[in-house]
Write an enzyme that holds these catalytic residues in place. Structure first.
Site: not given
Ligand code: PGA
Length: 250
Positions: A10, A12, A95, A97, A167, A173, A213
């Site tokens: 992903n 982003k 997601h 976000e 997630e 993150g 992460s």
């Molecule tokens: P990350 O993000 O691996 O940077 O924690 C995962 C995601 O948001 O899909």
């Protein structure tokens, strides 16, 4: 039949079109795999160049978001048919976000899931709890509710073909990966929810990823858990580490 593992990046809001092309070239020799499906979910503007750049490889391309109409006066949005025409096979839906910053709720996300299927796009549906919810002990109830709401009206054949990404929001993150046991517990619960909505056959077929992460170090143990069928990878998807995550068995 054993489920195939699936590792999706992903990206982003990272990578300009030229950076995207360069990243695909860097990753090309590293992400080759015969037993893991690899997907790059990329910003809308990168879709066309990335589809072009992955030609001749087994990597598939997905979008990070889409709107629920085919066309019209929705300035700034992107339609499912634009995605398929550009060569997308997958789309991330819900997601955290998008839920948090763009206020997308489950009723809206359910429409997106149905619309994606209508256009032959495979949804990668995200769910996950906040730290407060985990500490309050409501994680499994919350996720059960998210999945049930987001999958309303989906057929069992559609469900069997899709991907759910668990997630935990507190792990995204932050460098704080859920333990393999924590991730397994929730992914197993998601499979039970799917069995409850549809049947055990559908639950055995649907692929459930862990995200939050994930890195080259944590992937092997996470992906060896019985109900974890791969990962949705953010930060580490932009680095050569992504190749190690795809080839976590070596
Ligand atoms: P990350 O993000 O691996 O940077 O924690 C995962 C995601 O948001 O899909």
């Amino acid at each position: 039949m054993a489920r195939r593992k699936v590792v999706a990046g992903n990206w982003k809001m990272n990578m300009t079109p030229s950076e995207a092309k360069a990243l695909v070239e860097t990753l090309k020799p590293l992400v080759e795999s015969n037993d893991v499906d690899v997907i790059y979910c990329v910003p809308a503007i990168d879709i066309v160049p990335v589809v072009e750049a992955v030609k001749g490889t087994k990597v598939e391309v997905g979008a990070e978001n889409m709107y629920i109409e085919e066309k019209g006066a929705f300035t700034g949005e992107i339609s499912p048919n634009m995605l398929t025409d550009a060569g997308c096979k997958y789309v991330i839906i819900g997601h955290s976000e998008r839920r948090q910053y763009f206020k997308e709720d489950d009723a809206f996300l359910n429409k997106k899931v149905l619309k994606a299927f209508e256009h032959g796009l495979v949804p990668i549906l995200c769910c996950g709890e906040t730290l407060e919810q985990r500490e309050a002990g409501v994680t499994l109830d919350w996720i059960n509710l998210q999945i049930k709401s987001d999958l309303q009206g989906v057929t069992k054949e559609q469900a069997a073909s899709m991907i759910i990404a668990y997630e935990p929001i507190w792990a995204i993150g932050t460098g704080k990966t859920a333990t393999s046991e924590q991730a397994q517990e929730v992914c197993c619960a998601i499979r039970k929810t799917v069995a409850g909505i549809f049947d055990t056959d559908t639950a055995e077929k649907i692929r459930i990823q862990y995200g939050g992460s994930v890195n080259a170090k944590t992937a092997p143990e996470l992906f060896s858990m019985p109900d974890i069928d791969g990962g949705l990878v953010g930060g580490a998807a932009l680095k050569p580490d992504f190749g190690q995550i795809v080839n976590y068995r070596n």
